[in-house]
Design a protein around this motif. Sequence first.
Motif, PDB file in Angstrom:
ATOM      1  N   THR A  21      29.679  37.903  38.606  1.00 23.27           N
ATOM      2  CA  THR A  21      30.388  36.972  38.051  1.00 23.27           C
ATOM      3  C   THR A  21      29.339  35.674  37.990  1.00 23.27           C
ATOM      4  O   THR A  21      29.403  34.750  38.440  1.00 23.27           O
ATOM      5  N   SER A  22      28.150  36.132  37.358  1.00 23.29           N
ATOM      6  CA  SER A  22      26.997  35.454  37.199  1.00 23.29           C
ATOM      7  C   SER A  22      27.491  34.273  36.197  1.00 23.29           C
ATOM      8  O   SER A  22      26.781  33.110  36.131  1.00 23.29           O
ATOM      9  N   GLY A  23      28.360  34.487  35.165  1.00 20.49           N
ATOM     10  CA  GLY A  23      28.790  33.365  34.076  1.00 20.49           C
ATOM     11  C   GLY A  23      30.393  33.867  33.893  1.00 20.49           C
ATOM     12  O   GLY A  23      30.914  35.052  34.145  1.00 20.49           O
ATOM     13  N   TYR A  24      31.239  32.778  33.655  1.00 20.12           N
ATOM     14  CA  TYR A  24      32.593  33.011  33.051  1.00 20.12           C
ATOM     15  C   TYR A  24      32.697  34.075  32.057  1.00 20.12           C
ATOM     16  O   TYR A  24      33.624  34.809  32.048  1.00 20.12           O
ATOM     17  N   ARG A  25      31.826  34.266  31.053  1.00 23.71           N
ATOM     18  CA  ARG A  25      31.909  35.507  30.154  1.00 23.71           C
ATOM     19  C   ARG A  25      31.067  36.626  30.418  1.00 23.71           C
ATOM     20  O   ARG A  25      31.124  37.443  29.767  1.00 23.71           O
ATOM     21  N   ASP A  26      30.758  36.963  31.762  1.00 19.02           N
ATOM     22  CA  ASP A  26      29.814  37.875  32.163  1.00 19.02           C
ATOM     23  C   ASP A  26      30.338  39.109  33.051  1.00 19.02           C
ATOM     24  O   ASP A  26      29.601  39.819  33.283  1.00 19.02           O
ATOM     25  N   TYR A  27      31.617  38.805  32.975  1.00 19.00           N
ATOM     26  CA  TYR A  27      32.414  40.024  33.682  1.00 19.00           C
ATOM     27  C   TYR A  27      33.871  40.178  33.157  1.00 19.00           C
ATOM     28  O   TYR A  27      34.384  39.502  32.302  1.00 19.00           O
ATOM     29  N   ARG A  28      34.096  41.390  32.986  1.00 19.19           N
ATOM     30  CA  ARG A  28      35.614  41.807  32.718  1.00 19.19           C
ATOM     31  C   ARG A  28      36.757  41.443  33.908  1.00 19.19           C
ATOM     32  O   ARG A  28      36.175  41.486  34.993  1.00 19.19           O
ATOM     33  N   ARG A  29      37.714  41.342  33.362  1.00 14.88           N
ATOM     34  CA  ARG A  29      38.915  40.907  34.482  1.00 14.88           C
ATOM     35  C   ARG A  29      39.606  42.180  34.768  1.00 14.88           C
ATOM     36  O   ARG A  29      40.655  42.391  35.497  1.00 14.88           O
ATOM     37  N   ASP A  30      38.985  43.429  34.571  1.00 16.86           N
ATOM     38  CA  ASP A  30      39.808  44.686  34.509  1.00 16.86           C
ATOM     39  C   ASP A  30      39.769  45.191  36.077  1.00 16.86           C
ATOM     40  O   ASP A  30      38.867  44.752  36.917  1.00 16.86           O
ATOM     41  N   HIS A  31      40.946  45.754  36.550  1.00  9.96           N
ATOM     42  CA  HIS A  31      41.027  46.137  37.908  1.00  9.96           C
ATOM     43  C   HIS A  31      42.036  47.205  37.874  1.00  9.96           C
ATOM     44  O   HIS A  31      42.908  47.244  37.094  1.00  9.96           O
ATOM     45  N   ASP A  32      42.107  47.782  39.065  1.00  8.56           N
ATOM     46  CA  ASP A  32      43.289  48.949  39.339  1.00  8.56           C
ATOM     47  C   ASP A  32      44.035  48.716  40.440  1.00  8.56           C
ATOM     48  O   ASP A  32      43.701  48.206  41.414  1.00  8.56           O
ATOM     49  N   LEU A  33      45.349  48.713  40.339  1.00  9.91           N
ATOM     50  CA  LEU A  33      46.473  48.691  41.371  1.00  9.91           C
ATOM     51  C   LEU A  33      46.632  49.886  41.724  1.00  9.91           C
ATOM     52  O   LEU A  33      47.000  50.722  41.228  1.00  9.91           O
ATOM     53  N   THR A  34      46.459  49.987  43.133  1.00 10.34           N
ATOM     54  CA  THR A  34      47.191  51.592  43.602  1.00 10.34           C
ATOM     55  C   THR A  34      47.873  51.195  44.887  1.00 10.34           C
ATOM     56  O   THR A  34      47.584  50.139  45.516  1.00 10.34           O
ATOM     57  N   ALA A  35      48.406  52.416  45.302  1.00 10.64           N
ATOM     58  CA  ALA A  35      49.315  52.457  46.510  1.00 10.64           C
ATOM     59  C   ALA A  35      49.207  54.014  46.682  1.00 10.64           C
ATOM     60  O   ALA A  35      49.324  54.700  45.864  1.00 10.64           O
ATOM     61  N   ASP A  36      49.342  54.314  47.937  1.00  6.04           N
ATOM     62  CA  ASP A  36      49.344  55.648  48.694  1.00  6.04           C
ATOM     63  C   ASP A  36      50.506  56.288  47.739  1.00  6.04           C
ATOM     64  O   ASP A  36      51.465  55.965  47.687  1.00  6.04           O
ATOM     65  N   GLY A  37      50.177  57.526  46.899  1.00  9.12           N
ATOM     66  CA  GLY A  37      51.163  58.298  46.512  1.00  9.12           C
ATOM     67  C   GLY A  37      51.568  58.132  45.130  1.00  9.12           C
ATOM     68  O   GLY A  37      52.526  58.697  44.557  1.00  9.12           O
ATOM     69  N   HIS A  38      51.146  56.930  44.842  1.00  7.90           N
ATOM     70  CA  HIS A  38      51.344  56.513  43.116  1.00  7.90           C
ATOM     71  C   HIS A  38      49.918  56.478  42.197  1.00  7.90           C
ATOM     72  O   HIS A  38      49.127  56.187  42.767  1.00  7.90           O
ATOM     73  N   PRO A  39      50.358  56.727  41.020  1.00  6.85           N
ATOM     74  CA  PRO A  39      49.526  56.715  40.080  1.00  6.85           C
ATOM     75  C   PRO A  39      48.651  55.274  39.956  1.00  6.85           C
ATOM     76  O   PRO A  39      49.734  54.361  40.071  1.00  6.85           O
TER      77      PRO A  39
END
Length: 154
Positions: A21-39
Amino acid sequence: MPRTHHYATTVTWTGNLGTGTSGYRDYRRDHDLTADGHPPIAGSSDPTFRGDPTRWNPEQLLLAALSQCHMLAYLHLCADNGIVVTDYVDQATGTMTTDGTGSGRFTEVVLRPQVTVADPDTTDTATALHDDAHHVCFIANSVNFPVRHEPTTT
């Protein structure tokens, strides 16, 4: 007697482009949500906040949770009351307002369930059960903004 239920999820940020996060435009907001047993669920922020429009954002997930919870409570009440539901579709909408500080909040959600019942004589009762479903929905009971219902029953 009250019972306590526990839930666990993991959110893993996947948007580091090499400089964090060196700058506001320097990273993507992408993330993965997971829970046991779920895609996994591919998440990001709303495109307004530099998010990926092909991924689910937290605002959509909150709206979906309210809609899901209402539907599940409603179907349960219909089954308990002898109402046979043969189709259910909800085209829910939510309104969020942001302020000058970058903060914001949901101000309203409107659920618009379109319900089809097997027996036309049960239409009035089926419609009335939406109010009961609202009062037993765990998610609706947990938010601090109005959740309105505009059901249609055929």
